[in-house]
Scaffold this active site. Structure first.
Site: not given
Length: 264
Positions: A2-3, A52, A162, A254
């Site tokens: 989760p961002e 986060k 991301n 990533r």
């Protein structure tokens, strides 16, 4: 994972549903059994997000620290709820709602010294009014690391993931491979300002909206199956601005997306 915009939404929901309630806490899975025993019956005060990290605060100072990681998630159900299904790490119940937590990287009691140490390690969070972007600039401006990697480093900026990484670099026409120290202060200020603009939209709408209306080619908002991004998850597709093929590669484990023409 989760961002950053996801956690403030969860914090607001949990505060709305639980604040002032004496929660019934349990750990059906057993991995938070001692912690749930301690918070069981305590009055929930508020939830807040730092990057986060999600913090549940109880009256009297008890604090639960939660990091969802790649697989963690919350489920909210009306009371009475069915018995927990699957690996429920923590269940919080009131007279009206049940909140189940599954699969987090962290779910633990945390004292003030450890909390202070955690927050000291985090970079400024664009979603927090008390954020100090100059702290992130100090690290970026001295680093040879690519800006695309620095934006994902939670010790540089807290909360950016991301999607926002790919999209804000495109919007600012910054190549993701460019060393941090090669940015000037004007570019950094514009990048930070864009994050401060974009991330609250995600909090408000519950989804990341990064494409400006003039670049959406008249398609209705949130068209099914159509990416709502400039470059993220659009590898091998034409750039919305210049029609150059969007590139993808691995950067520090990533997936990285960018337009080689718009982001020279």
């Amino acid at each position: 994972m989760p961002e950053g915009h996801t956690l403030p939404r969860l914090a607001a929901e949990h505060t709305r549903l639980l604040a002032g309630e004496h929660v019934r806490a349990s750990s059906p899975q057993g991995r938070f059994a001692e912690g749930s025993r301690i918070i069981d019956g305590q009055a929930f005060e508020l939830a807040e997000a730092w990057g986060k990290h999600l913090l549940h605060r109880y009256e009297g100072g008890t604090l639960v620290h939660i990091h969802l990681g790649l697989y963690g998630s919350f489920t909210t159900l009306p009371t009475p709820a069915e018995p927990p299904v699957g690996q429920v790490r923590m269940r919080l119940a009131t007279g009206s709602h049940v909140i189940d937590l599954r699969g987090p990287t962290r779910c633990e009691l945390m004292g003030q010294p450890r909390l202070a140490a955690l927050l000291d390690r985090l970079g400024p969070d664009p979603l927090r009014r008390d954020a100090e972007p100059g702290l992130a600039w100090d690290r970026v401006s001295r680093s040879r690391v690519p800006i695309g990697a620095l934006l994902m480093d939670q010790e540089v900026i807290a909360g950016v993931g991301n999607v926002y990484r790919a999209e804000v670099l495109f919007r600012q026409r910054i190549a993701p491979h460019r060393p941090g120290r090669d940015l000037d202060r004007r570019q950094w200020n514009a990048l930070w300002s864009d994050l401060v603009t974009l991330m609250p939209v995600g909090v408000r709408e519950g989804r990341m909206i990064t494409v400006r209306p003039e670049h959406d080619h008249g398609a209705p908002p949130y068209a099914p199956g159509r990416p709502r991004t400039y470059v993220y998850r659009r590898a091998a597709e034409p750039c919305r601005i210049c029609a150059t093929t969007v590139k993808q590669e691995e950067l520090r484990g990533r997936k990285l997306y960018w337009c080689p023409r718009c982001q020279r």
